[in-house]
Design a protein around this motif. Structure first.
Motif, PDB file in Angstrom:
ATOM      1  N   TYR A 204      28.217  58.616  66.383  1.00 30.16           N
ATOM      2  CA  TYR A 204      29.092  57.202  66.895  1.00 30.16           C
ATOM      3  C   TYR A 204      30.129  57.129  66.010  1.00 30.16           C
ATOM      4  N   PRO A 205      31.324  57.799  66.353  1.00 25.17           N
ATOM      5  CA  PRO A 205      32.578  57.652  65.648  1.00 25.17           C
ATOM      6  C   PRO A 205      33.238  56.272  65.714  1.00 25.17           C
ATOM      7  N   PHE A 206      33.835  55.773  64.593  1.00 28.93           N
ATOM      8  CA  PHE A 206      34.553  54.677  64.684  1.00 28.93           C
ATOM      9  C   PHE A 206      35.927  55.137  63.656  1.00 28.93           C
ATOM     10  N   PHE A 207      36.808  54.548  64.133  1.00 25.57           N
ATOM     11  CA  PHE A 207      38.293  54.923  63.475  1.00 25.57           C
ATOM     12  C   PHE A 207      39.229  53.680  63.228  1.00 25.57           C
ATOM     13  N   THR A 208      39.882  53.798  62.194  1.00 27.12           N
ATOM     14  CA  THR A 208      40.951  52.793  62.026  1.00 27.12           C
ATOM     15  C   THR A 208      42.432  53.350  62.352  1.00 27.12           C
ATOM     16  N   SER A 209      43.009  52.289  63.170  1.00 28.54           N
ATOM     17  CA  SER A 209      44.457  52.815  63.283  1.00 28.54           C
ATOM     18  C   SER A 209      45.282  51.651  63.546  1.00 28.54           C
ATOM     19  N   GLY A 210      46.474  51.536  63.282  1.00 29.76           N
ATOM     20  CA  GLY A 210      47.300  50.402  63.594  1.00 29.76           C
ATOM     21  C   GLY A 210      47.591  50.687  65.127  1.00 29.76           C
ATOM     22  N   SER A 211      47.693  51.705  65.596  1.00 30.07           N
ATOM     23  CA  SER A 211      48.447  51.908  67.131  1.00 30.07           C
ATOM     24  C   SER A 211      47.620  53.205  67.663  1.00 30.07           C
ATOM     25  N   SER A 212      47.367  54.182  67.111  1.00 28.40           N
ATOM     26  CA  SER A 212      47.258  55.297  68.036  1.00 28.40           C
ATOM     27  C   SER A 212      45.706  55.487  68.158  1.00 28.40           C
ATOM     28  N   GLY A 213      45.148  56.112  69.293  1.00 29.07           N
ATOM     29  CA  GLY A 213      44.038  56.666  69.638  1.00 29.07           C
ATOM     30  C   GLY A 213      43.616  57.918  68.592  1.00 29.07           C
ATOM     31  N   CYS A 214      42.114  58.497  69.263  1.00 24.77           N
ATOM     32  CA  CYS A 214      41.829  59.395  68.363  1.00 24.77           C
ATOM     33  C   CYS A 214      41.039  60.181  69.364  1.00 24.77           C
ATOM     34  N   ASP A 215      41.664  60.783  70.515  1.00 20.64           N
ATOM     35  CA  ASP A 215      40.852  61.622  71.256  1.00 20.64           C
ATOM     36  C   ASP A 215      40.709  62.857  70.751  1.00 20.64           C
ATOM     37  N   LYS A 216      41.988  63.552  69.869  1.00 22.43           N
ATOM     38  CA  LYS A 216      41.880  64.612  69.418  1.00 22.43           C
ATOM     39  C   LYS A 216      40.647  64.489  68.365  1.00 22.43           C
ATOM     40  N   GLY A 217      40.361  63.599  67.632  1.00 24.33           N
ATOM     41  CA  GLY A 217      39.431  63.627  66.451  1.00 24.33           C
ATOM     42  C   GLY A 217      37.968  63.527  67.201  1.00 24.33           C
ATOM     43  N   ILE A 218      37.689  62.856  68.371  1.00 25.06           N
ATOM     44  CA  ILE A 218      36.589  62.953  68.894  1.00 25.06           C
ATOM     45  C   ILE A 218      36.137  64.322  69.493  1.00 25.06           C
ATOM     46  N   ALA A 219      37.225  64.919  69.936  1.00 26.52           N
ATOM     47  CA  ALA A 219      37.057  66.263  70.404  1.00 26.52           C
ATOM     48  C   ALA A 219      36.825  67.198  69.336  1.00 26.52           C
ATOM     49  N   LYS A 220      37.526  67.160  68.227  1.00 29.13           N
ATOM     50  CA  LYS A 220      37.373  67.957  67.085  1.00 29.13           C
ATOM     51  C   LYS A 220      35.666  67.901  66.471  1.00 29.13           C
ATOM     52  N   ILE A 221      35.153  66.621  66.699  1.00 32.11           N
ATOM     53  CA  ILE A 221      34.088  66.478  65.981  1.00 32.11           C
ATOM     54  C   ILE A 221      32.935  67.013  67.113  1.00 32.11           C
TER      55      ILE A 221
END
Length: 151
Positions: A106-123
């Motif tokens: 279960y990923p959670f990520f911190t960011s002021g504005s951007s999403g993390c679709d690439k990060g989820i794909a990488k995981i």
């Protein structure tokens, strides 16, 4: 058997504060992902350093203690800041250390504005035999949003 582990990488402390809140809410152990190298203090210099890591596929060495009894965990809550719309290379280094087969991530990520679709794909790429859930973005520690997500 302990079923949930919270692992996180945090440079500025935002991700750490959320991981600590989650740990208290669900009474689960924390595992801090620590790099051998120290990242620059300033955001701009960290961006330059992380860009170099991504470009050269550099995976920093970790000095974190190994997770005791990793096989006992069924659920991994994985936190990290978003760097270049993906997870930082220290997270990649950590994911390559363990066998996540059959585990729920279960990923959670911190960011002021951007999403993390690439990060989820990488995981998902690094942990193909696990169930990687869609991630959630936190812009700040928000106890109501965290509690809702944990349901």
């Amino acid at each position: 058997m302990t079923s949930t582990l919270i692992a996180y990488f945090s440079k500025s402390g935002h991700t750490k504060s959320i991981a600590e809140y989650i740990s208290k809410e669900i009474n689960a152990p924390l595992h801090k992902i620590i790099t051998e190298k120290k990242y620059p203090r300033t955001y701009f210099m960290t961006i330059l350093e992380s860009r170099k890591e991504f470009k050269n596929n550099e995976k920093p060495s970790l000095t974190s203690e190994p997770v005791p009894n990793f096989t006992d965990y069924q659920r991994i809550i994985l936190g990290f800041p978003v760097w270049f719309w993906t997870c930082p290379m220290p997270v990649v280094s950590w994911l390559e250390l363990y066998n996540f087969s059959g585990k729920d991530i279960y990923p959670f990520f911190t960011s002021g504005s951007s999403g993390c679709d690439k990060g989820i794909a990488k995981i998902r790429e690094l942990c193909p035999a696990s169930n990687v859930h869609d991630g959630i973005r936190f812009t700040k520690p928000d106890s109501a949003l965290i509690s809702e997500w944990l349901k």
